[in-house]
Design an enzyme around this catalytic site. Structure first.
Site, PDB file in Angstrom:
ATOM      1  N   ASN A   1       0.816  -1.219   0.000  1.00  0.00           N
ATOM      2  CA  ASN A   1       0.000   0.000   0.000  1.00  0.00           C
ATOM      3  C   ASN A   1       0.851   1.272   0.000  1.00  0.00           C
ATOM      4  O   ASN A   1       0.580   2.222  -0.737  1.00  0.00           O
ATOM      5  CB  ASN A   1      -0.960  -0.002   1.193  1.00  0.00           C
ATOM      6  CG  ASN A   1      -1.942  -1.154   1.121  1.00  0.00           C
ATOM      7  OD1 ASN A   1      -1.997  -1.848   0.105  1.00  0.00           O
ATOM      8  ND2 ASN A   1      -2.701  -1.373   2.186  1.00  0.00           N
TER       9      ASN A   1
ATOM     10  N   HIS B   1     -17.862  36.700 -30.055  1.00  0.00           N
ATOM     11  CA  HIS B   1     -19.009  35.980 -30.640  1.00  0.00           C
ATOM     12  C   HIS B   1     -18.712  35.510 -32.066  1.00  0.00           C
ATOM     13  O   HIS B   1     -19.640  35.342 -32.867  1.00  0.00           O
ATOM     14  CB  HIS B   1     -20.273  36.858 -30.665  1.00  0.00           C
ATOM     15  CG  HIS B   1     -20.529  37.564 -29.380  1.00  0.00           C
ATOM     16  ND1 HIS B   1     -21.290  37.025 -28.373  1.00  0.00           N
ATOM     17  CD2 HIS B   1     -20.092  38.762 -28.920  1.00  0.00           C
ATOM     18  CE1 HIS B   1     -21.332  37.866 -27.351  1.00  0.00           C
ATOM     19  NE2 HIS B   1     -20.601  38.924 -27.656  1.00  0.00           N
TER      20      HIS B   1
ATOM     21  N   SER C   1      -7.605  13.468 -48.700  1.00  0.00           N
ATOM     22  CA  SER C   1      -8.826  12.676 -48.714  1.00  0.00           C
ATOM     23  C   SER C   1      -8.653  11.569 -49.749  1.00  0.00           C
ATOM     24  O   SER C   1      -8.010  11.769 -50.782  1.00  0.00           O
ATOM     25  CB  SER C   1     -10.005  13.567 -49.102  1.00  0.00           C
ATOM     26  OG  SER C   1     -11.032  12.786 -49.674  1.00  0.00           O
TER      27      SER C   1
ATOM     28  N   LYS D   1      -8.248  18.013 -51.352  1.00  0.00           N
ATOM     29  CA  LYS D   1      -8.292  18.233 -49.903  1.00  0.00           C
ATOM     30  C   LYS D   1      -6.933  18.208 -49.235  1.00  0.00           C
ATOM     31  O   LYS D   1      -6.071  17.400 -49.548  1.00  0.00           O
ATOM     32  CB  LYS D   1      -9.182  17.176 -49.243  1.00  0.00           C
ATOM     33  CG  LYS D   1     -10.627  17.274 -49.654  1.00  0.00           C
ATOM     34  CD  LYS D   1     -11.353  18.365 -48.928  1.00  0.00           C
ATOM     35  CE  LYS D   1     -11.850  17.800 -47.614  1.00  0.00           C
ATOM     36  NZ  LYS D   1     -12.594  18.777 -46.855  1.00  0.00           N
TER      37      LYS D   1
ATOM     38  N   GLU E   1      -7.303  18.686 -35.356  1.00  0.00           N
ATOM     39  CA  GLU E   1      -8.611  18.059 -35.098  1.00  0.00           C
ATOM     40  C   GLU E   1      -8.479  16.926 -34.086  1.00  0.00           C
ATOM     41  O   GLU E   1      -9.291  16.765 -33.172  1.00  0.00           O
ATOM     42  CB  GLU E   1      -9.210  17.504 -36.396  1.00  0.00           C
ATOM     43  CG  GLU E   1      -9.698  18.577 -37.353  1.00  0.00           C
ATOM     44  CD  GLU E   1     -10.103  17.983 -38.696  1.00  0.00           C
ATOM     45  OE1 GLU E   1     -10.768  16.935 -38.721  1.00  0.00           O
ATOM     46  OE2 GLU E   1      -9.727  18.564 -39.730  1.00  0.00           O
TER      47      GLU E   1
HETATM   48  N1  ARG Z   1      -1.730  -3.536  -7.351  1.00  0.00           N
HETATM   49  C1  ARG Z   1      -2.143  -2.779  -6.210  1.00  0.00           C
HETATM   50  C2  ARG Z   1      -2.588  -1.390  -6.670  1.00  0.00           C
HETATM   51  O1  ARG Z   1      -2.343  -1.040  -7.762  1.00  0.00           O
HETATM   52  C3  ARG Z   1      -1.040  -2.619  -5.219  1.00  0.00           C
HETATM   53  C4  ARG Z   1      -1.468  -2.472  -3.819  1.00  0.00           C
HETATM   54  C5  ARG Z   1      -2.153  -3.715  -3.369  1.00  0.00           C
HETATM   55  N2  ARG Z   1      -2.427  -3.714  -1.973  1.00  0.00           N
HETATM   56  C6  ARG Z   1      -3.288  -4.570  -1.468  1.00  0.00           C
HETATM   57  N3  ARG Z   1      -3.461  -4.538  -0.179  1.00  0.00           N
HETATM   58  N4  ARG Z   1      -4.009  -5.383  -2.205  1.00  0.00           N
HETATM   59  O2  ARG Z   1      -3.192  -0.635  -5.933  1.00  0.00           O
END
Ligand code: ARG
Length: 464
Positions: free
Chosen positions: A115, A161, A282, A288, A295
């Site tokens: 995490n 405008h 085109s 063209k 675009e």
């Molecule tokens: N692949 C996960 C993500 O992109 C990484 C973190 C995963 N953590 C977990 N507790 N499952 O967020």
């Protein structure tokens, strides 16, 4: 699955293998492998910190570091074998490390969770991409200013405008674009200050029981500071949304710029021609020459707007802290980054290819009673209130419309019929060049002011 290297690092509490569909459904490796080198960089810094804090030995650090360096090489030369069974970039790299250096590789994840790891990787990635975006945008401003300087005295009609309003210089119009992009750059720079904060050390959500020193990791990785709250650190994706929001604004600006380019090279305007190298033809109509690049940029703004909407919806209502939802942040972010950088590069090629057509611009500036405001200002200088002057010139315009002529074609007697204060000097102001030169103040369209503004932007750009 029976391959030892593909054993799930979290497999301990499970007695059944992951369902094949679920494995594929939950895996992010197909897209987050893009973070591979950032993951290695983060891991190397983490290992160094663990050693400095006495959590792993110097020998263990040496082995981990060597293993990670070898892995970085295989990522760089494209031979790293990514595996969906190992779910994501973090577990792939850790698995490969254990394959290469054995048991000691398993110590790398001490005092860390995926995490805080993914949040770190994403910040490292986005810091680089922010810097790259800023450099490309600075080049764009330089290209615009170069053209603006060249066209500082070129007369063109200014519009409100999309109706002819007042004369401006082409250079002045171009510098309006430069200001838009300069604001964008400052938004990216500002956003960078919040990207560049280290979340690593927050663990899964509550920190770690090991005696880590997060300042060491921050210093190695070049972060300005460390995050304050471990729960916020793993849950926060504001920095992603901020970047995409800044990119959305830039793409909105690009779409306006591109819309003008498309209009200007259309036949009714014919104000500019774009280089042949940036247009296509085109398959049916031989005559063209289509402005495909502007675009397409205009069209691509849509996907970035969509990503912003997707990301704020992704984060909405998520309880603290990390949730698997967050894995969905990467594809929209990656696509935003790629779209933004590619579109900026495309404009960097396109702008210098612009070939203006000054006679078409000045011809267009002859229509639409473009000097009406200048005549009203003339009356004001003769002591008439602006509101009365406006009314008088309105009547003159109406008269000219009826006569099917321009204001400068009217006779002095006709001017004086509308208001007796008119004298022959009114004809002196009835040239667009006069109108341009007379708007000579900072922010005005006079050619000399456009040149000064170009010089100021050149200084601002170097200060960024
Ligand atoms: N692949 C996960 C993500 O992109 C990484 C973190 C995963 N953590 C977990 N507790 N499952 O967020």
């Amino acid at each position: 699955m029976d391959n030892k290297s593909e054993k799930k690092p979290w497999g301990g509490r499970f007695s059944e293998p992951t369902n094949q569909f679920v494995e594929r459904f939950t895996a992010s490796i197909n897209f987050d492998k893009r973070l591979g080198l950032y993951d290695v960089t983060g891991s190397k810094a983490h290992a160094q910190m663990l050693e400095k804090c006495g959590i792993i030995s110097s020998e263990e650090l040496r082995q981990i570091d060597n293993g990670l360096e070898e892995i970085a090489d295989t990522i760089r030369n494209g031979t790293f074998k990514w595996s969906a069974a190992l779910e994501d970039v973090h577990m792939n790299i850790e698995g490969e490390l254990v394959n290469r250096i054995g048991e000691v590789g398993k110590k790398l994840h001490t005092a860390r969770s995926r995490n805080d790891q993914v949040a770190t990787d994403l910040r490292l990635f986005l810091r680089d991409k922010t810097d790259e975006s800023v450099e490309e945008l600075k080049d764009l401003v330089r290209a615009i200013v170069q053209l603006a300087h060249k066209e500082s005295a070129t007369l063109m009609p200014g519009y409100t405008h999309l109706q002819v309003a007042q004369p401006v210089t082409f250079g002045h119009h171009l510098l309006a674009w430069a200001e838009m992009i300069l604001r964008d750059i400052s938004r990216f720079k500002n956003c960078r200050s919040r990207i560049n904060i280290l979340p690593l050390g927050s663990g899964a959500l509550a920190g770690t029981t090991f005696p880590i020193d997060r300042r060491i990791t921050a210093e190695i990785l070049g972060f300005d500071d460390i995050s304050e709250n471990s729960m916020d650190s793993v849950a926060d994706r504001d920095f992603v949304i901020e970047f995409v929001s800044a990119a959305t604004m830039t793409m909105m600006h690009f779409s306006r710029i591109c819309e003008e380019l498309v209009l200007w090279c259309s036949q009714p305007f014919s104000f500019i021609e774009l280089g042949d190298a940036f247009c296509t033809g085109s398959s049916m109509m031989p005559q063209k020459k289509n402005p495909d690049v502007p675009e397409l940029i205009r069209g691509k703004s849509g996907r970035v707007y969509g990503h912003l909407m997707g990301l704020i919806t992704l984060m909405k209502s998520q309880p603290l802290t990390y949730n698997k939802d967050n894995q969905e942040d990467k594809e929209p972010l990656f696509d935003t980054v790629d779209t933004l950088i590619d579109c900026t590069k495309a404009l960097n090629l396109l702008i210098p290819s612009i070939n203006p057509n000054p006679s078409a611009m000045s011809e267009a500036a002859e229509k639409g009673f473009i000097l009406a405001t200048d005549i009203a200002d003339y009356l004001v200088r003769k002591g008439i209130s602006f509101r009365d002057a406006h009314e008088t010139v309105g009547q003159l315009v109406k008269f000219a419309v009826d006569q099917n002529c321009q204001l400068e074609d009217l006779k002095l007697a006709e001017f004086q019929k509308a208001n007796k204060v008119f004298d022959a000097k009114v004809f002196d102001i009835l040239t667009p060049d006069k109108a341009l030169a007379s708007r000579s103040h900072q922010g005005g369209t006079a050619p000399e002011q456009v040149k000064k503004a170009c010089a100021r932007i050149a200084i601002r750009i170097e200060k960024i």
